[in-house]
Design an enzyme around this catalytic site. Structure first.
Site, PDB file in Angstrom:
ATOM      1  N   ARG A 101       9.019  26.749 -10.934  1.00  9.08           N
ATOM      2  CA  ARG A 101       8.979  25.443 -10.274  1.00  9.08           C
ATOM      3  C   ARG A 101       9.233  24.324 -11.290  1.00  9.08           C
ATOM      4  O   ARG A 101       9.837  23.311 -10.980  1.00  9.08           O
ATOM      5  CB  ARG A 101       7.650  25.227  -9.548  1.00  9.08           C
ATOM      6  CG  ARG A 101       7.518  23.833  -8.931  1.00  9.08           C
ATOM      7  CD  ARG A 101       6.476  23.789  -7.808  1.00  9.08           C
ATOM      8  NE  ARG A 101       5.248  24.471  -8.161  1.00  9.08           N
ATOM      9  CZ  ARG A 101       4.268  23.929  -8.905  1.00  9.08           C
ATOM     10  NH1 ARG A 101       4.392  22.710  -9.397  1.00  9.08           N
ATOM     11  NH2 ARG A 101       3.167  24.619  -9.148  1.00  9.08           N
ATOM     12  N   TYR A 140      23.839   6.867   5.516  1.00 13.29           N
ATOM     13  CA  TYR A 140      23.743   8.187   6.146  1.00 13.29           C
ATOM     14  C   TYR A 140      22.507   8.212   7.046  1.00 13.29           C
ATOM     15  O   TYR A 140      21.434   7.728   6.679  1.00 13.29           O
ATOM     16  CB  TYR A 140      23.669   9.254   5.060  1.00 13.29           C
ATOM     17  CG  TYR A 140      23.171  10.591   5.540  1.00 13.29           C
ATOM     18  CD1 TYR A 140      23.799  11.257   6.591  1.00 13.29           C
ATOM     19  CD2 TYR A 140      22.074  11.193   4.947  1.00 13.29           C
ATOM     20  CE1 TYR A 140      23.343  12.483   7.034  1.00 13.29           C
ATOM     21  CE2 TYR A 140      21.614  12.430   5.371  1.00 13.29           C
ATOM     22  CZ  TYR A 140      22.251  13.064   6.423  1.00 13.29           C
ATOM     23  OH  TYR A 140      21.791  14.272   6.856  1.00 13.29           O
ATOM     24  N   ASP A 150      24.068   6.510  -4.057  1.00 11.32           N
ATOM     25  CA  ASP A 150      24.456   7.777  -3.448  1.00 11.32           C
ATOM     26  C   ASP A 150      25.959   7.937  -3.684  1.00 11.32           C
ATOM     27  O   ASP A 150      26.769   7.221  -3.100  1.00 11.32           O
ATOM     28  CB  ASP A 150      24.130   7.746  -1.945  1.00 11.32           C
ATOM     29  CG  ASP A 150      24.477   9.047  -1.239  1.00 11.32           C
ATOM     30  OD1 ASP A 150      25.303   9.819  -1.758  1.00 11.32           O
ATOM     31  OD2 ASP A 150      23.940   9.285  -0.142  1.00 11.32           O
ATOM     32  N   LYS A 193      27.635  19.082  -0.436  1.00  9.29           N
ATOM     33  CA  LYS A 193      28.971  18.622  -0.066  1.00  9.29           C
ATOM     34  C   LYS A 193      30.001  18.967  -1.146  1.00  9.29           C
ATOM     35  O   LYS A 193      30.231  20.135  -1.432  1.00  9.29           O
ATOM     36  CB  LYS A 193      28.919  17.119   0.222  1.00  9.29           C
ATOM     37  CG  LYS A 193      27.740  16.685   1.116  1.00  9.29           C
ATOM     38  CD  LYS A 193      27.702  17.375   2.467  1.00  9.29           C
ATOM     39  CE  LYS A 193      26.759  16.713   3.463  1.00  9.29           C
ATOM     40  NZ  LYS A 193      25.340  16.680   3.115  1.00  9.29           N
TER      41      LYS A 193
END
Length: 380
Positions: A47, A99, A171, A196
């Site tokens: 982690r 978005y 972004d 993406k």
């Protein structure tokens, strides 16, 4: 290194034990220790860090020219990590075209947090400046935006917030560092939905933050470690593999995107095309100076303004696939009002320009003749 070389080699090293050119997928949750609190190597628990994820994070930092890269389980997890550093009373200024998932997080998940979110046109510098105060802690921009392809001047925004202790985050999912590097233009943090273009093959869900300042990078790593939204080793491997061909794919995405946009702009059934590579686009001039190309995302509306016509077009596509997401090698088509931006209330959606006849295309890397023929037959 120049970008194409950096995408393949930047911050990358052969695996030390075997000399493997590509880092192995380290499928382990924990690591041996020589004595309590004294690990054998630099890793203790996955982690906190995993060698495969570290290789990806080093590549992310390299291609965005940052000091630290962090890989997350999704783009929204990356966004959420950045917000975790805020407290009640802090204020966020965000672009008015976002978005849908980001807007949903800001307005619903953090609704009762005491954090205040302002949405404004970043190109209206007077309106933007009036919102700035001592309470402002985060600026959130998308450029180009999803789905209307609006741009904002990163250098101008960076200058407005400089020296005020405000984190300026961009972004960069649509542009990717192949076309635009916000940290070089004055931003503090870059966010990617690595699902993406970075991964590029529609086979992984992932997110990323790249941070300019090392101290802020360490803080964000702690927030990620403490809340747990890390990317697994196999998904890290897939994104890293995708990055190595990012420059090749983005070149073809851009070539095809420009031709699709030009075709649509000249079609008698099309009312408006949203693509920064077109001279008709209101931010074409800014795109030419801030970006190194225009990418593969194209949106458009119909002269009829009829939702039914948009739906019929989408249902009749054969090469383009009607689906959520974007940025894969295959061409995808999307209806924002009922898909990616359905979480935005209808009145706000329409006020922002997301009409019911708006179609968003993620133009892939297929032969352009096949893509144009598919669009033509679907419009008929």
């Amino acid at each position: 290194m120049k970008f194409n070389t950096k995408a393949i080699h930047g911050n990358q090293h052969h695996e030390e034990v075997t000399g493997a050119v590509m880092p192995p997928v380290f499928l382990t949750s924990t690591y041996a220790q020589k004595s309590p609190g004294v690990p054998v190597g630099e890793y203790e628990y996955s982690r906190a860090a995993n060698p495969t994820r570290t290789a990806l994070e080093n590549a992310l930092a390299s291609i965005e020219n940052g000091s630290r890269g962090l890989a997350f389980s999704s783009g929204l997890a990356a966004t959420d990590c950045l917000l975790r550093g805020l407290k009640a009373g802090d204020e966020v200024i965000a672009m008015d075209d976002l978005y849908g998932g980001t807007y949903r997080m800001f307005t619903r998940i953090y609704k009762e947090s005491g954090i205040v979110f302002h949405f404004v046109d970043f190109n209206d510098t007077d309106a933007f400046s009036k919102l700035l105060s001592d309470k402002t802690k985060l600026i959130w921009a998308e450029t180009p935006t999803n789905p209307l392809m609006k741009l904002c001047d990163i250098k101008v925004i960076a200058e407005l917030v400089k020296g005020r202790g405000i984190i300026f985050a961009v972004d960069n999912t649509f542009a990717t560092p192949y076309l635009q590097r916000p940290l070089d233009l004055g931003a503090d943090v870059v966010m990617h939905s690595a699902t993406k273009y970075l991964s590029g093959h529609s086979d992984v869900i992932a997110g990323a933050l790249v941070i300019k300042d090392a101290a802020l990078g360490e803080q964000l790593h702690f927030q990620q470690f403490a809340t747990g939204a890390t990317l697994g080793p196999h998904d890290s491997y897939l994104v890293l593999r995708g990055i190595k061909t990012l420059h090749l794919r983005m070149q073809r995405h851009g070539e095809n995107g420009e031709k699709v946009a030009e075709f649509l702009e000249n079609h008698p059934k099309v009312k408006q095309v949203f693509y920064p590579g077109l001279k008709s686009h209101p931010f074409h001039g800014l795109a030419k100076t801030q970006m190194e190309g225009f990418g593969g995302m194209v949106s458009f509306t119909f002269k009829s303004g009829d939702k039914a016509e948009a739906v019929k077009f989408l249902e009749n596509l054969k090469v383009f696939t009607l689906a959520e997401s974007l940025g894969g090698v295959e061409s995808l088509a999307n209806h924002p009002a009922t898909m990616t931006h359905a979480s935005i209330p209808e009145d706000k959606r329409k006020a922002g320009g997301i009409s019911d006849d708006l179609v968003r295309l993620s133009v892939g890397v297929e032969d352009i003749e096949d893509l144009l023929a598919d669009i033509e037959q679907a419009l008929k």
